[in-house]
Write a protein that holds these residues in place. Structure first.
Motif, PDB file in Angstrom:
ATOM      1  N   SER A 179       1.879  -1.862  -6.491  1.00 30.81           N
ATOM      2  CA  SER A 179       1.640  -0.812  -5.507  1.00 30.81           C
ATOM      3  C   SER A 179       0.182  -0.379  -5.584  1.00 30.81           C
ATOM      4  O   SER A 179      -0.284   0.075  -6.623  1.00 30.81           O
ATOM      5  CB  SER A 179       2.571   0.365  -5.801  1.00 30.81           C
ATOM      6  OG  SER A 179       2.098   1.510  -5.131  1.00 30.81           O
ATOM      7  N   LEU A 180      -0.531  -0.555  -4.470  1.00 30.04           N
ATOM      8  CA  LEU A 180      -1.937  -0.126  -4.428  1.00 30.04           C
ATOM      9  C   LEU A 180      -2.015   1.244  -3.771  1.00 30.04           C
ATOM     10  O   LEU A 180      -1.181   1.578  -2.922  1.00 30.04           O
ATOM     11  CB  LEU A 180      -2.778  -1.144  -3.646  1.00 30.04           C
ATOM     12  CG  LEU A 180      -2.954  -2.516  -4.308  1.00 30.04           C
ATOM     13  CD1 LEU A 180      -3.736  -3.461  -3.390  1.00 30.04           C
ATOM     14  CD2 LEU A 180      -3.663  -2.391  -5.652  1.00 30.04           C
ATOM     15  N   PRO A 181      -3.012   2.040  -4.147  1.00 34.59           N
ATOM     16  CA  PRO A 181      -3.102   3.391  -3.576  1.00 34.59           C
ATOM     17  C   PRO A 181      -3.437   3.362  -2.082  1.00 34.59           C
ATOM     18  O   PRO A 181      -4.052   2.413  -1.601  1.00 34.59           O
ATOM     19  CB  PRO A 181      -4.234   4.036  -4.374  1.00 34.59           C
ATOM     20  CG  PRO A 181      -5.021   2.903  -4.947  1.00 34.59           C
ATOM     21  CD  PRO A 181      -4.070   1.763  -5.127  1.00 34.59           C
ATOM     22  N   LEU A 198      -7.711  -7.992  -8.754  1.00 35.26           N
ATOM     23  CA  LEU A 198      -6.262  -8.188  -8.737  1.00 35.26           C
ATOM     24  C   LEU A 198      -5.921  -9.636  -8.388  1.00 35.26           C
ATOM     25  O   LEU A 198      -5.100 -10.287  -9.046  1.00 35.26           O
ATOM     26  CB  LEU A 198      -5.618  -7.230  -7.724  1.00 35.26           C
ATOM     27  CG  LEU A 198      -4.134  -7.469  -7.437  1.00 35.26           C
ATOM     28  CD1 LEU A 198      -3.293  -7.179  -8.666  1.00 35.26           C
ATOM     29  CD2 LEU A 198      -3.662  -6.626  -6.260  1.00 35.26           C
ATOM     30  N   LEU A 199      -6.574 -10.175  -7.358  1.00 29.52           N
ATOM     31  CA  LEU A 199      -6.271 -11.555  -6.944  1.00 29.52           C
ATOM     32  C   LEU A 199      -6.701 -12.552  -8.022  1.00 29.52           C
ATOM     33  O   LEU A 199      -6.005 -13.531  -8.286  1.00 29.52           O
ATOM     34  CB  LEU A 199      -6.942 -11.869  -5.603  1.00 29.52           C
ATOM     35  CG  LEU A 199      -6.458 -11.009  -4.414  1.00 29.52           C
ATOM     36  CD1 LEU A 199      -7.223 -11.360  -3.137  1.00 29.52           C
ATOM     37  CD2 LEU A 199      -4.949 -11.154  -4.179  1.00 29.52           C
ATOM     38  N   HIS A 200      -7.856 -12.292  -8.674  1.00 26.76           N
ATOM     39  CA  HIS A 200      -8.273 -13.148  -9.796  1.00 26.76           C
ATOM     40  C   HIS A 200      -7.212 -13.130 -10.893  1.00 26.76           C
ATOM     41  O   HIS A 200      -6.841 -14.173 -11.433  1.00 26.76           O
ATOM     42  CB  HIS A 200      -9.596 -12.645 -10.401  1.00 26.76           C
ATOM     43  CG  HIS A 200     -10.820 -13.102  -9.666  1.00 26.76           C
ATOM     44  ND1 HIS A 200     -11.276 -14.399  -9.699  1.00 26.76           N
ATOM     45  CD2 HIS A 200     -11.707 -12.428  -8.896  1.00 26.76           C
ATOM     46  CE1 HIS A 200     -12.386 -14.506  -8.987  1.00 26.76           C
ATOM     47  NE2 HIS A 200     -12.666 -13.320  -8.486  1.00 26.76           N
ATOM     48  N   ASP A 201      -6.731 -11.930 -11.217  1.00 27.14           N
ATOM     49  CA  ASP A 201      -5.732 -11.812 -12.291  1.00 27.14           C
ATOM     50  C   ASP A 201      -4.457 -12.577 -11.936  1.00 27.14           C
ATOM     51  O   ASP A 201      -3.893 -13.270 -12.774  1.00 27.14           O
ATOM     52  CB  ASP A 201      -5.383 -10.336 -12.552  1.00 27.14           C
ATOM     53  CG  ASP A 201      -6.509  -9.598 -13.272  1.00 27.14           C
ATOM     54  OD1 ASP A 201      -7.417 -10.273 -13.788  1.00 27.14           O
ATOM     55  OD2 ASP A 201      -6.469  -8.357 -13.308  1.00 27.14           O
ATOM     56  N   PHE A 245       0.883  -1.170   0.000  1.00 20.95           N
ATOM     57  CA  PHE A 245       0.000   0.000   0.000  1.00 20.95           C
ATOM     58  C   PHE A 245       0.911   1.207   0.000  1.00 20.95           C
ATOM     59  O   PHE A 245       1.634   1.442   0.961  1.00 20.95           O
ATOM     60  CB  PHE A 245      -0.925  -0.040   1.211  1.00 20.95           C
ATOM     61  CG  PHE A 245      -1.814  -1.254   1.184  1.00 20.95           C
ATOM     62  CD1 PHE A 245      -3.001  -1.236   0.466  1.00 20.95           C
ATOM     63  CD2 PHE A 245      -1.429  -2.434   1.816  1.00 20.95           C
ATOM     64  CE1 PHE A 245      -3.801  -2.370   0.394  1.00 20.95           C
ATOM     65  CE2 PHE A 245      -2.222  -3.561   1.740  1.00 20.95           C
ATOM     66  CZ  PHE A 245      -3.407  -3.533   1.031  1.00 20.95           C
ATOM     67  N   GLY A 246       0.938   1.935  -1.085  1.00 18.75           N
ATOM     68  CA  GLY A 246       1.902   3.011  -1.246  1.00 18.75           C
ATOM     69  C   GLY A 246       3.172   2.452  -1.891  1.00 18.75           C
ATOM     70  O   GLY A 246       3.119   1.518  -2.697  1.00 18.75           O
ATOM     71  N   ALA A 247       4.321   3.009  -1.485  1.00 25.58           N
ATOM     72  CA  ALA A 247       5.588   2.675  -2.161  1.00 25.58           C
ATOM     73  C   ALA A 247       6.012   1.227  -1.937  1.00 25.58           C
ATOM     74  O   ALA A 247       5.833   0.676  -0.857  1.00 25.58           O
ATOM     75  CB  ALA A 247       6.677   3.619  -1.670  1.00 25.58           C
ATOM     76  N   LEU A 248       6.598   0.639  -2.978  1.00 24.41           N
ATOM     77  CA  LEU A 248       7.122  -0.728  -2.881  1.00 24.41           C
ATOM     78  C   LEU A 248       8.530  -0.712  -2.299  1.00 24.41           C
ATOM     79  O   LEU A 248       9.318   0.180  -2.623  1.00 24.41           O
ATOM     80  CB  LEU A 248       7.189  -1.349  -4.282  1.00 24.41           C
ATOM     81  CG  LEU A 248       5.900  -1.891  -4.891  1.00 24.41           C
ATOM     82  CD1 LEU A 248       6.064  -2.061  -6.392  1.00 24.41           C
ATOM     83  CD2 LEU A 248       5.498  -3.205  -4.229  1.00 24.41           C
ATOM     84  N   PRO A 249       8.874  -1.700  -1.462  1.00 20.49           N
ATOM     85  CA  PRO A 249      10.277  -1.833  -1.060  1.00 20.49           C
ATOM     86  C   PRO A 249      11.066  -2.429  -2.222  1.00 20.49           C
ATOM     87  O   PRO A 249      10.480  -2.825  -3.236  1.00 20.49           O
ATOM     88  CB  PRO A 249      10.215  -2.809   0.115  1.00 20.49           C
ATOM     89  CG  PRO A 249       8.985  -3.619  -0.125  1.00 20.49           C
ATOM     90  CD  PRO A 249       8.023  -2.744  -0.890  1.00 20.49           C
TER      91      PRO A 249
END
Ligand code: TXA
Ligand code: MG
Length: 328
Positions: A274-276, A289-292, A260-264
């Motif tokens: 990265s989700l908002p 997203l999980l289906h995909d 959630f936010g920036a990726l490490p």
């Protein structure tokens, strides 16, 4: 293969056909503002039995009746309390399900033999048009096999239940993306059984304090409400919750990492997503997203713990269930 048809409006031939299938005891999947539902005539016990068979749903798990408004809800309950009136006036049509003592009209199979019935008036125009066209309440759980991910697009329904539904009404992707908030009004103190798009504070603003069933927020609780199984809403891939910023410490399989936010910083070969930092937007996208990721064959999905706070309660609940080990 089941037909997936677009209905242009309330008087379209497709909608009329869907209503005719339902009236004669068949199954139709239809969009709501939350997720797609697997609909049947809610007053026809044989039709509702087909829902249980199609989903592989345990007979102990009751289903929601979808109504077109307050007047049609009232005949399905033995008592319509003032708090129900106020909540329905404020939130219907919309993603709030009310549990109330059932009237004699409600078939036992809908209630899973229990004394109460869950009612909701969906806001999606196709859902409302369908209920009106049938002229009866529609029983509709989410249109997925039991314990699998809920569908937010017609193709999710087709891949989960393809052969067993008579028709899938296509309304495009759903808006809220997570199932309705369920509020139990059949007991002395109102209690939220399942967090959803309508937050506790929104409900409390109308009727005062509500309890939140512990099982909805904490892992490892005994099952205190029908159907609130621990593992639920789960993808095929193994989903794990990790502390924000952990990074992907798993080395086997096709891996995705959701922040959630920036990726490490992530090892090569790990898909980073990265989700908002916006709970509503995440709710809309989460199941898709999980289906995909399932469709793409990912084995492991690591998801950072979502932020604290009431706005994130429904997202936290679904992710916790999706990550629960074993089946219930
Ligand atoms: O947003 C939604 O609510 C979607 C759309 C299709 O309307 N429906 C949905 O239905 O999520 P389902 O069956 O997947 O989840 C309904 C939950 C189940 O966990 C069930 O146990 C609970 O509602 N429920 C149904 N009747 C109940 C009752 N009388 N008392 C307590 N819980 C009940
Ligand atoms: Mg469901």
């Amino acid at each position: 293969m089941t037909r997936i048809l677009r209905a242009s409006g309330a008087d379209s031939p497709v909608l009329r056909e869907a209503a005719a299938i339902l009236s004669s005891g068949g199954l139709v999947a239809f969009p709501t503002e939350t997720v797609y539902g697997l609909g049947a005539d809610g007053l026809n016990a044989d039709a509702v039995a087909k829902i249980y068979a199609a989903k592989g749903r345990p007979a102990t798990n009751p289903v929601i009746l979808h109504v077109e408004g307050i007047a049609s809800a009232k005949v399905l309950v033995s008592h319509w309390p003032e708090v129900a009136q106020r909540l329905a006036e404020r939130f219907w049509p919309g993603p709030l399900t009310l549990v109330l003592p059932a009237s004699a009209l409600v078939p036992a199979i809908v209630r899973a033999q229990g004394p109460s019935v869950a009612l909701r008036c969906p806001s999606h125009r196709l859902a409302l048009a369908l209920i009106r066209a049938v002229g009866r309440p529609l029983a509709a759980p989410s249109a997925n096999r039991s314990q699998h991910l809920s569908p937010t697009r017609p193709e999710h329904v087709a891949s989960s239940l393809g052969e067993v539904v008579d028709l899938i009404l296509d309304g495009g992707p759903t808006e809220a993306g997570l199932e309705s908030t369920i509020l139990d009004l059949s007991r002395e103190r109102p209690r939220i059984l399942r967090p959803g798009p309508i937050a506790p504070a929104d409900i409390e603003a109308i009727i005062g304090p509500v309890e939140i069933w512990e099982g909805a927020v904490r892992a490892g609780e005994a099952q205190a409400a029908p159907g609130m199984a621990e593992r639920h809403y789960a993808p095929r891939a193994r989903l794990e919750l990790v502390e924000p910023g952990t990074g992907c410490l798993v080395s086997e399989g096709r891996r995705a990492y959701v922040a959630f936010g920036a990726l490490p910083l992530l090892p090569e070969g790990v898909r980073g997503i990265s989700l908002p930092l916006d709970a509503e937007a995440v709710g809309t996208r989460l199941y898709a997203l999980l289906h995909d990721l399932d469709d793409e064959g990912f084995d492991r999905i690591l998801v950072e713990q979502p932020p604290d706070g009431e706005a994130w309660m429904a997202v936290r609940d679904r992710l916790r269930r999706a990550s629960a080990k074993g089946s219930a």
